[in-house]
Design a protein around this motif. Sequence first.
Motif, PDB file in Angstrom:
ATOM      1  N   UNK A   1       0.857  -1.189   0.000  1.00  0.00           N
ATOM      2  CA  UNK A   1       0.000   0.000   0.000  1.00  0.00           C
ATOM      3  C   UNK A   1       0.891   1.236   0.000  1.00  0.00           C
ATOM      4  N   UNK A   2       0.792   2.031  -1.038  1.00  0.00           N
ATOM      5  CA  UNK A   2       1.538   3.291  -1.090  1.00  0.00           C
ATOM      6  C   UNK A   2       0.764   4.363  -0.314  1.00  0.00           C
ATOM      7  N   UNK A   3       1.426   5.133   0.551  1.00  0.00           N
ATOM      8  CA  UNK A   3       0.729   6.098   1.420  1.00  0.00           C
ATOM      9  C   UNK A   3       0.281   7.358   0.691  1.00  0.00           C
ATOM     10  N   UNK A   4      -0.640   7.171  -0.268  1.00  0.00           N
ATOM     11  CA  UNK A   4      -1.213   8.315  -0.968  1.00  0.00           C
ATOM     12  C   UNK A   4      -2.522   8.706  -0.286  1.00  0.00           C
ATOM     13  N   UNK A   5      -2.886   9.981  -0.306  1.00  0.00           N
ATOM     14  CA  UNK A   5      -4.152  10.400   0.323  1.00  0.00           C
ATOM     15  C   UNK A   5      -5.371   9.681  -0.226  1.00  0.00           C
ATOM     16  N   UNK A   6      -5.332   9.284  -1.503  1.00  0.00           N
ATOM     17  CA  UNK A   6      -6.494   8.618  -2.101  1.00  0.00           C
ATOM     18  C   UNK A   6      -6.781   7.265  -1.465  1.00  0.00           C
ATOM     19  N   UNK A   7      -5.779   6.682  -0.807  1.00  0.00           N
ATOM     20  CA  UNK A   7      -6.007   5.403  -0.120  1.00  0.00           C
ATOM     21  C   UNK A   7      -7.079   5.561   0.956  1.00  0.00           C
ATOM     22  N   UNK A   8      -7.119   6.729   1.586  1.00  0.00           N
ATOM     23  CA  UNK A   8      -8.096   6.972   2.644  1.00  0.00           C
ATOM     24  C   UNK A   8      -9.516   6.787   2.118  1.00  0.00           C
ATOM     25  N   UNK A   9      -9.716   7.134   0.849  1.00  0.00           N
ATOM     26  CA  UNK A   9     -11.051   7.035   0.254  1.00  0.00           C
ATOM     27  C   UNK A   9     -11.237   5.742  -0.524  1.00  0.00           C
ATOM     28  N   UNK A  10     -10.288   4.803  -0.386  1.00  0.00           N
ATOM     29  CA  UNK A  10     -10.511   3.467  -0.939  1.00  0.00           C
ATOM     30  C   UNK A  10     -10.069   3.272  -2.357  1.00  0.00           C
ATOM     31  N   UNK A  11      -9.016   3.954  -2.794  1.00  0.00           N
ATOM     32  CA  UNK A  11      -8.525   3.738  -4.154  1.00  0.00           C
ATOM     33  C   UNK A  11      -7.808   2.396  -4.291  1.00  0.00           C
ATOM     34  N   UNK A  12      -7.482   1.770  -3.174  1.00  0.00           N
ATOM     35  CA  UNK A  12      -6.796   0.488  -3.183  1.00  0.00           C
ATOM     36  C   UNK A  12      -7.684  -0.577  -3.828  1.00  0.00           C
ATOM     37  N   UNK A  13      -7.105  -1.333  -4.771  1.00  0.00           N
ATOM     38  CA  UNK A  13      -7.871  -2.363  -5.477  1.00  0.00           C
ATOM     39  C   UNK A  13      -7.673  -3.714  -4.795  1.00  0.00           C
ATOM     40  N   UNK A  14      -8.781  -4.282  -4.326  1.00  0.00           N
ATOM     41  CA  UNK A  14      -8.741  -5.531  -3.568  1.00  0.00           C
ATOM     42  C   UNK A  14      -9.923  -6.414  -3.969  1.00  0.00           C
ATOM     43  N   UNK A  15      -9.902  -7.649  -3.471  1.00  0.00           N
ATOM     44  CA  UNK A  15     -10.988  -8.607  -3.701  1.00  0.00           C
ATOM     45  C   UNK A  15     -11.802  -8.777  -2.420  1.00  0.00           C
ATOM     46  N   UNK A  16     -13.014  -9.314  -2.519  1.00  0.00           N
ATOM     47  CA  UNK A  16     -13.810  -9.554  -1.308  1.00  0.00           C
ATOM     48  C   UNK A  16     -13.088 -10.371  -0.241  1.00  0.00           C
ATOM     49  N   UNK A  17     -12.260 -11.321  -0.640  1.00  0.00           N
ATOM     50  CA  UNK A  17     -11.564 -12.140   0.355  1.00  0.00           C
ATOM     51  C   UNK A  17     -10.616 -11.289   1.196  1.00  0.00           C
ATOM     52  N   UNK A  18     -10.004 -10.261   0.594  1.00  0.00           N
ATOM     53  CA  UNK A  18      -9.104  -9.384   1.338  1.00  0.00           C
ATOM     54  C   UNK A  18      -9.886  -8.543   2.353  1.00  0.00           C
ATOM     55  N   UNK A  19     -11.032  -8.026   1.925  1.00  0.00           N
ATOM     56  CA  UNK A  19     -11.831  -7.231   2.836  1.00  0.00           C
ATOM     57  C   UNK A  19     -12.436  -8.103   3.938  1.00  0.00           C
ATOM     58  N   UNK A  20     -12.692  -9.367   3.618  1.00  0.00           N
ATOM     59  CA  UNK A  20     -13.201 -10.279   4.643  1.00  0.00           C
ATOM     60  C   UNK A  20     -12.179 -10.459   5.761  1.00  0.00           C
ATOM     61  N   UNK A  21     -10.895 -10.493   5.405  1.00  0.00           N
ATOM     62  CA  UNK A  21      -9.855 -10.612   6.431  1.00  0.00           C
ATOM     63  C   UNK A  21      -9.829  -9.374   7.317  1.00  0.00           C
ATOM     64  N   UNK A  22      -9.958  -8.195   6.721  1.00  0.00           N
ATOM     65  CA  UNK A  22      -9.949  -6.959   7.496  1.00  0.00           C
ATOM     66  C   UNK A  22     -11.131  -6.900   8.455  1.00  0.00           C
ATOM     67  N   UNK A  23     -12.331  -7.186   7.949  1.00  0.00           N
ATOM     68  CA  UNK A  23     -13.516  -7.089   8.806  1.00  0.00           C
ATOM     69  C   UNK A  23     -13.594  -8.243   9.796  1.00  0.00           C
ATOM     70  N   UNK A  24     -12.923  -9.352   9.503  1.00  0.00           N
ATOM     71  CA  UNK A  24     -12.843 -10.423  10.490  1.00  0.00           C
ATOM     72  C   UNK A  24     -12.066  -9.952  11.712  1.00  0.00           C
ATOM     73  N   UNK A  25     -10.971  -9.217  11.496  1.00  0.00           N
ATOM     74  CA  UNK A  25     -10.187  -8.698  12.613  1.00  0.00           C
ATOM     75  C   UNK A  25     -11.000  -7.686  13.421  1.00  0.00           C
ATOM     76  N   UNK A  26     -11.753  -6.835  12.742  1.00  0.00           N
ATOM     77  CA  UNK A  26     -12.623  -5.900  13.453  1.00  0.00           C
ATOM     78  C   UNK A  26     -13.693  -6.636  14.261  1.00  0.00           C
ATOM     79  N   UNK A  27     -14.255  -7.686  13.683  1.00  0.00           N
ATOM     80  CA  UNK A  27     -15.326  -8.414  14.372  1.00  0.00           C
ATOM     81  C   UNK A  27     -14.802  -9.201  15.563  1.00  0.00           C
ATOM     82  N   UNK A  28     -13.515  -9.566  15.528  1.00  0.00           N
ATOM     83  CA  UNK A  28     -12.926 -10.355  16.618  1.00  0.00           C
ATOM     84  C   UNK A  28     -12.145  -9.486  17.600  1.00  0.00           C
ATOM     85  N   UNK A  29     -12.607  -8.254  17.787  1.00  0.00           N
ATOM     86  CA  UNK A  29     -12.085  -7.350  18.819  1.00  0.00           C
ATOM     87  C   UNK A  29     -10.581  -7.089  18.681  1.00  0.00           C
TER      88      UNK A  29
END
Length: 751
Positions: free
Chosen positions: A533-561
């Motif tokens: 991930x390059x630290x560009x301001x656009x990353x804050x608004x989600x310019x990063x290109x990912x797949x659902x499986x990647x986002x599932x990992x992120x939200x799994x960590x949020x869901x597991x405290x």
Amino acid sequence: MFILGVVGLLALAGYTLYLDRVVQDKFEGKRWSVPSRVYARPLELYPHKPLSPENLLTELKLIGYQPSVDGFAPGSYRRDGDDFVITTRSFRHWDTEEPARAMRLTFAAQRLASLTDAVSGKPLTLLRLEPMMIGIIHPANREDRVLVRLADLPPLLTVALQAVEDRHFARHHGLDFRAIARAAWANLRAGKVVQGGSTLTQQLVKNFYLNSERTLTRKINEAIMALLLELRYDKEAILEAYANEIYLGQDGNRAIHGFGLAAQFYFNKPPQELTLPESALLVAILRGPAYYNPRRHPERARERRNRVIEILWRDGVIERARAKAAQAAPLGVTPKPNLGSSRYPAFLDLVKRQLQQYYDDADLRSEGLRIFTTLDPVIQETGEQALSRRIQRLARDYGKRGLEGGLVITRLGSAEVAAVVGGRQPRYRGFNRALDIQRPVGSLLKPALYLTALSRPSQYTLATLIDDGPVELKQSDGTVWSPTNYDRESHGQVMLATALSHSYNQAAVQLGLDLGLRRVVDTLHGLGIDQTIRPYPSVILGSLELAPIHMAQMYQTLSDQGFHTPLRAVREVLDAKHQPLQRYALETEQRFDPAHVYLVNQALRLALREGTGQSVGQHLPEDLSLVGKTGTTDDLRDSWFAGFGSDYAAVVWIGHDDNSVTGLTGASGALPVWADIMQQINLSQGAVPPARIETVAVDAATGLRAAGGCDEQHELPFVTGSAPQDYAPCAGGAVKRSVGNFWDRIKGMFR
């Protein structure tokens, strides 16, 4: 002539010895290449388990259980309202053998209220149904079989087999000369081949050792090898080999061999449970699996089956009444086989990738592996139906053609992947959008930004005001980047909770710049986004290109405290000897303070109730404690939603494969799919807040403590000691009372 005769006999003897060695080597060695079988998770049953009767019924149907009068036959059930009687089949799991058992279940309020032994009435604490087989990893020859012993087959099946295919099997020694003569005479009279004289032993030799070419040399080899096979091995061993070798149909490019697999392929049951008409049908199919295919030619197959039953009656094996009842029975074939390379190809893709990632390649090349996965077939079916229905509705009601989608559902706590849907046609083995689509994820990344801020409770709380004013950033190429909010408005000073729940872009960029972009990137990595991930301001608004499986990992960590565990689709792999393969370790790591993660999740709960998800979120049951975030990309090309409830997390993407405009926001496209799924699969109550959390009413305009006089106030959680101490001006009398109480306490100290 004598010398030539001796030489010929010696040559024949030598060739016979060679064929004898061929017969022994294969019959006593590894006879077949057995594919690896992939299983779903077994359904665990225990008192008070959150489970609906409908979901249990779906599970029973998927694993091939049949309704019966009393539910006491293995693989059968009886339902009476919310009460069930089920008799399970025995199954060897990765950790223990589960015996067949008759049990009684009672449901109440979407829970398994009681679980008892149906015979003794004693309470049961825990048992597992056998898992559904969801796929096969083939050997190179694309053949498939489920190896069975002769004792596993219904006696009438083997009796019918011999009665129809080889009446003198028990008496001949590999060749039946009377059958050969009878077939030769029939063929001569007809002027063509209308009858064969091969014994079961000859058929086994042809399929097991030789090819199907019609030459004199092959027929001679077949005859000699049949005699040798009968000389070396007993009838039971030969019949058992035949029962596992015989070809019984085709499933795409996979050949169905043996009665064990055929029972599953045609009837979705093990061979032990075959009835008389079902056994007769399998014997009937032997004559020509394509010609008598019961799915394509049911009347032809029925006529041949009934002929087999008539032969059993003629031979005195069954009485006339039973024969008539069997002939009148329906074929009983399932509408379509639920085997194949996979009923769930998108999930199997993930399994194969994780096998390569976590297991040694040499071990995986072993044949006959049993791969136990985390797939929940009921949740998988729920996800498939929700996605397909929504895409069909968008096409029908709004003219949005050609939409595709993908989703991933994970189990809270264990990080197990419960379902993967790779497209609107979930059985299609094509592009897997759940794993391989690479699209900007929009605001799905914003929780990482706010977690970065809330991890500093002395500086930021959910009530901290941030600026949602216009932003202009000069780029390296001289252009100016000016992100705007979705509503094209600026909202001035807003609380963090409001900025996240309403997904204000300008406030997010301002906050990200204040925090430092590298800190935000570090949080994204901590949540499980492993990509560069390059630290560009656009990353804050989600310019990063990912797949659902990647986002599932992120939200799994949020869901597991804040506990990070790599998502896993494989529970255990056993070799052919039922020994577990060694796997690379998966570690759980606490990466964020549970209290800080809780604050973010509560803001996401507001997003679903009052913010960007409110169009659907307001209609969701309050007791499920669902939280989530919309994601919408530039020009409305991609629609995302990610979030979780009490039991499961899910990420949904909807868009076009060619990246054209959909006209959908996260709320109008992906959110309804997510909501439909989550209402059906989350049955537990919401999580208990972690320690060090207090709730305080704050004024939305100032971020200070609120009281009765404030028009817009929110109950927000705070890390203990970080809540605002001052009251907002709108609090009025509350401020005076607070001051009075303060002086009263001071006075009390000096009394």
